[in-house]
Design a protein around this motif. Sequence first.
Motif, PDB file in Angstrom:
ATOM      1  N   CYS A 141      -0.029   6.948   7.448  1.00 21.85           N
ATOM      2  CA  CYS A 141       0.483   4.951   8.229  1.00 21.85           C
ATOM      3  C   CYS A 141      -0.776   4.225   7.906  1.00 21.85           C
ATOM      4  O   CYS A 141      -0.105   3.448   7.579  1.00 21.85           O
ATOM      5  CB  CYS A 141       0.530   6.035   9.384  1.00 21.85           C
ATOM      6  SG  CYS A 141       1.126   6.790  10.230  1.00 21.85           S
ATOM      7  N   ALA A 142      -1.795   4.896   7.217  1.00 16.35           N
ATOM      8  CA  ALA A 142      -2.794   3.379   6.739  1.00 16.35           C
ATOM      9  C   ALA A 142      -2.793   3.081   5.935  1.00 16.35           C
ATOM     10  O   ALA A 142      -2.284   1.801   5.511  1.00 16.35           O
ATOM     11  CB  ALA A 142      -4.005   3.844   7.064  1.00 16.35           C
ATOM     12  N   HIS A 143      -2.337   4.433   4.641  1.00 16.72           N
ATOM     13  CA  HIS A 143      -1.470   3.962   3.208  1.00 16.72           C
ATOM     14  C   HIS A 143      -0.517   2.467   3.524  1.00 16.72           C
ATOM     15  O   HIS A 143       0.045   1.420   3.061  1.00 16.72           O
ATOM     16  CB  HIS A 143      -1.735   4.847   2.718  1.00 16.72           C
ATOM     17  CG  HIS A 143      -0.961   4.353   1.300  1.00 16.72           C
ATOM     18  ND1 HIS A 143      -1.707   4.488  -0.047  1.00 16.72           N
ATOM     19  CD2 HIS A 143      -0.054   5.143   0.823  1.00 16.72           C
ATOM     20  CE1 HIS A 143      -0.872   4.834  -0.390  1.00 16.72           C
ATOM     21  NE2 HIS A 143       0.394   4.976  -0.638  1.00 16.72           N
ATOM     22  N   PHE A 144       0.807   3.222   4.094  1.00 15.83           N
ATOM     23  CA  PHE A 144       1.721   2.563   4.249  1.00 15.83           C
ATOM     24  C   PHE A 144       1.563   1.427   5.071  1.00 15.83           C
ATOM     25  O   PHE A 144       2.290   0.499   4.604  1.00 15.83           O
ATOM     26  CB  PHE A 144       2.594   3.424   6.049  1.00 15.83           C
ATOM     27  CG  PHE A 144       3.954   2.608   6.124  1.00 15.83           C
ATOM     28  CD1 PHE A 144       4.853   3.156   5.131  1.00 15.83           C
ATOM     29  CD2 PHE A 144       3.891   1.628   6.371  1.00 15.83           C
ATOM     30  CE1 PHE A 144       6.385   2.442   4.899  1.00 15.83           C
ATOM     31  CE2 PHE A 144       5.195   1.479   7.350  1.00 15.83           C
ATOM     32  CZ  PHE A 144       6.124   1.821   6.443  1.00 15.83           C
ATOM     33  N   MET A 163       2.321  -2.300   3.070  1.00 10.90           N
ATOM     34  CA  MET A 163       3.826  -3.431   3.185  1.00 10.90           C
ATOM     35  C   MET A 163       2.855  -3.866   3.496  1.00 10.90           C
ATOM     36  O   MET A 163       3.357  -5.181   4.480  1.00 10.90           O
ATOM     37  CB  MET A 163       4.178  -2.681   4.568  1.00 10.90           C
ATOM     38  CG  MET A 163       5.274  -1.173   4.031  1.00 10.90           C
ATOM     39  SD  MET A 163       6.605  -1.733   3.376  1.00 10.90           S
ATOM     40  CE  MET A 163       6.079  -1.349   1.439  1.00 10.90           C
ATOM     41  N   GLY A 164       1.119  -4.468   3.961  1.00 11.81           N
ATOM     42  CA  GLY A 164       0.759  -5.240   4.580  1.00 11.81           C
ATOM     43  C   GLY A 164       1.010  -6.088   6.016  1.00 11.81           C
ATOM     44  O   GLY A 164       1.290  -7.034   6.789  1.00 11.81           O
ATOM     45  N   ILE A 165       0.468  -4.762   6.389  1.00  7.65           N
ATOM     46  CA  ILE A 165       1.606  -4.677   8.016  1.00  7.65           C
ATOM     47  C   ILE A 165      -0.528  -4.983   8.496  1.00  7.65           C
ATOM     48  O   ILE A 165      -1.271  -3.893   8.644  1.00  7.65           O
ATOM     49  CB  ILE A 165       1.981  -3.479   8.309  1.00  7.65           C
ATOM     50  CG1 ILE A 165       3.009  -3.085   7.528  1.00  7.65           C
ATOM     51  CG2 ILE A 165       1.675  -3.843  10.727  1.00  7.65           C
ATOM     52  CD1 ILE A 165       3.577  -1.310   8.380  1.00  7.65           C
ATOM     53  N   ASN A 166      -0.607  -5.949   9.333  1.00  8.87           N
ATOM     54  CA  ASN A 166      -1.926  -6.169  10.394  1.00  8.87           C
ATOM     55  C   ASN A 166      -1.742  -5.165  11.374  1.00  8.87           C
ATOM     56  O   ASN A 166      -1.124  -5.608  12.428  1.00  8.87           O
ATOM     57  CB  ASN A 166      -1.589  -7.812  10.392  1.00  8.87           C
ATOM     58  CG  ASN A 166      -3.178  -7.878  11.601  1.00  8.87           C
ATOM     59  OD1 ASN A 166      -4.233  -6.694  11.753  1.00  8.87           O
ATOM     60  ND2 ASN A 166      -3.173  -8.686  12.519  1.00  8.87           N
ATOM     61  N   THR A 167      -2.525  -4.324  11.397  1.00 11.36           N
ATOM     62  CA  THR A 167      -3.006  -3.382  12.478  1.00 11.36           C
ATOM     63  C   THR A 167      -4.070  -3.178  13.427  1.00 11.36           C
ATOM     64  O   THR A 167      -4.143  -2.915  14.398  1.00 11.36           O
ATOM     65  CB  THR A 167      -3.021  -1.423  11.916  1.00 11.36           C
ATOM     66  OG1 THR A 167      -4.274  -1.836  11.110  1.00 11.36           O
ATOM     67  CG2 THR A 167      -2.153  -0.873  11.011  1.00 11.36           C
ATOM     68  N   LYS A 220       9.317  -3.784   9.062  1.00  7.03           N
ATOM     69  CA  LYS A 220       8.048  -2.464   8.713  1.00  7.03           C
ATOM     70  C   LYS A 220       7.557  -2.350  10.258  1.00  7.03           C
ATOM     71  O   LYS A 220       6.518  -0.976   9.280  1.00  7.03           O
ATOM     72  CB  LYS A 220       7.664  -3.584   7.473  1.00  7.03           C
ATOM     73  CG  LYS A 220       7.990  -3.625   6.480  1.00  7.03           C
ATOM     74  CD  LYS A 220       7.462  -4.900   5.446  1.00  7.03           C
ATOM     75  CE  LYS A 220       8.211  -5.179   3.935  1.00  7.03           C
ATOM     76  NZ  LYS A 220       7.145  -6.410   3.592  1.00  7.03           N
ATOM     77  N   ARG A 221       6.856  -3.436  10.321  1.00  2.73           N
ATOM     78  CA  ARG A 221       6.190  -3.070  11.434  1.00  2.73           C
ATOM     79  C   ARG A 221       6.370  -1.924  12.448  1.00  2.73           C
ATOM     80  O   ARG A 221       5.874  -0.233  12.691  1.00  2.73           O
ATOM     81  CB  ARG A 221       5.860  -4.463  12.285  1.00  2.73           C
ATOM     82  CG  ARG A 221       4.891  -4.103  13.943  1.00  2.73           C
ATOM     83  CD  ARG A 221       3.627  -3.779  13.432  1.00  2.73           C
ATOM     84  NE  ARG A 221       2.803  -3.379  14.587  1.00  2.73           N
ATOM     85  CZ  ARG A 221       0.965  -3.907  14.402  1.00  2.73           C
ATOM     86  NH1 ARG A 221       1.252  -4.307  13.938  1.00  2.73           N
ATOM     87  NH2 ARG A 221       0.960  -3.265  15.707  1.00  2.73           N
TER      88      ARG A 221
END
Length: 111
Positions: free
Chosen positions: A98-101, A105-109, A67-68
Motif C-alpha cells: 500500500c505504501a508502494h502503491f 500514484m502520488g497519493i499523500n498519506t 486512486k485514493r
Amino acid sequence: MKKAEIKITVELDEKNVPENILWESTDSENKDQMVAKSMMLALWDHNYKNSMRIDLWTKDMPVDEMKRFFYETLQTMGDSFLRATGEKNIVEDLRDYCAHFADKMGINTKG
C-alpha cells in the motif's frame, strides 16, 4: 433476530453509465440517502467457493479520488483480513505494498 437492510440505488444515463450512486441503511442514524462516487461490493459464494463483485463509479469520479479510493480500500482490506484471520505477517506485506502503491500514484498519506 435483528435485521438491517442496505439499499443501493444507481442512476444511469442513456448509455447505462452510472451518474449517481445513492445508498441508505435501515440501521443508520442518518435516514437520508448518502451519495457516493464509487463503490466496490464483494460477496463470497459459499456453494461455488468464489467471490462475486460489483464495482461501479460515476462518470464524474475524479481520477485522483479513484486512486485514493483504491488505496484506502486496500488498507481497509488489510484491516479486515487481520481481524478475520489473525495473519499479521501477510498484512504487514500488504501495508508495504500500500505504501508502494501510494508512492507510485502520488497519493499523500500524511494528514
